[in-house]
Design an enzyme around this catalytic site. Sequence first.
Site: not given
Length: 513
Positions: A173, A244, A292
């Site tokens: 990231e 997410y 992720e």
Amino acid sequence: MTTARITIDRDFTIAEVPRRLFGSFVEHMGRCVYTGIYEPGHPQADSRGFRRDVLELVRELGPTVVRYPGGNFVSGYLWEDGVGPVEKRPRRLDGAWHTVETNAFGLHEFVEWAREADVEIMEAVNLGTRGVEEARALVEYANHPSGTYWSDLRRQNGAADPFDIKLWCLGNELDGPWQIGGKTAQEYGRLAQETAKAMRFVDPSIELVAVGSSNRQMPTFGTWEHTVLSHAYDEVDYVSMHAYYQEHDGDVASFLAEAVDMDAFIDGVVATIDAVKAAGKHTKQVNISFDEWNVWYQSGLDTDDQPHVITAAGQWREHPRLIEDTYNVTDAVVVGTFLNSLLRHGDRVKIANQAQLVNVIAPIRSEEGGPAWRQSIFWPFARVAQLARGRVLRLAIDSSHVSTKRYGDVDAIDAAATWDEENGTIALFLANRSLEEAGDLTVDLRGLGASSVRSAEVLTVPEDGDRKSANVADDQDRVGLVPLRDVDIVDGAVRATLPPLSWSVVVLDVARA
């Protein structure tokens, strides 16, 4: 009642099921490592401090690959701190999560744990505060047999044989302003290119993942991937994706449809990769590592387990509770749709890691000195990892719709399917997004004949519960899989009734027609 018809043709497939699609993630964050997978002194701990109760649940969950050691943590991590005699390892401040890292658990411990769990290692290198030489040295330490400084140090530290780690992340990231050592796309692209070259000089057999955008809402999304790959396309094998999702302001319909966003995110990254490939006249194919993904309640739960609250308090603690979300029935159905999205893109998404494995936004929870148990999201992951074999089928779906604020009308029934020709089975993975209406499903098979229903299970609201029912330490089995009763084969077609707000898996015995 909602209705849906799915047509399956044995000749219309997407790709072989990528076994690395069912990955997980262990980060030095909160209680994922300490009191999660590792807790010396626990009644269930072995001589190495590995929690056997957690290991048993990990094996049942069935991850194939586990990313380690971060995550944001890796961007300030000195891997050398985690090797050698434990009593000589330094204690460090971890700025990523505002905690104290004891380094009692490091690379050697994780390699041993991964072997016990029967998972492949996906190792991340620090390209935040460190660079080419430290990454090159780590590959030499982990993978070179002997006769050099770093390989002989590994042997001195108790590992005569190389770890043979094949899958590596080039940082984490680094487009994010929250990241230690964050970079521009130009800075990172050149660093990734040179680091990849140096790592491959040590071990040409390794596979490398370049950092993609931290999420689809980043202002540099798209241009970041294009710039990074314009530098490093020939040196890397994958570009990463992170995403997410959570329910916002009670808008459960949009939450249940978030896989629509995941589909669009993947399609956008694929388009960017292929644009760079065409412009650069490259012959190799770079694919995606969605390393992720999960449901994560990043807002609306301002309790003392949230990182920004702890940071504001100015406390430095060892493995405090961080983002230990309790997952309910609704979350499990959404996770099931994310797994469907990943399968539907199995031609380009070759690796995926649900974040994280234990305690931190995880399918498995544990308590220090106490029990370990399965969260609701454990079940879709475990069954897809177990049953998705062979080839991903390309489905034609005609479904009733549900209306959402964020995505408009979406299919009420979300589906993916795989065909295991060797074992003669089709696995159907089905989510009913409707909160109130059951789903009347028909599955037509072309080129395949279904002889019987081998198994059928459903996760839905308990009879005495609601959509927010969840498993907790003193009620560990409230939410789980139960038999799906209303499923049969009628005139060669599969007929099933899916309860409202449910995730189901149906396995059929089939043969070529």
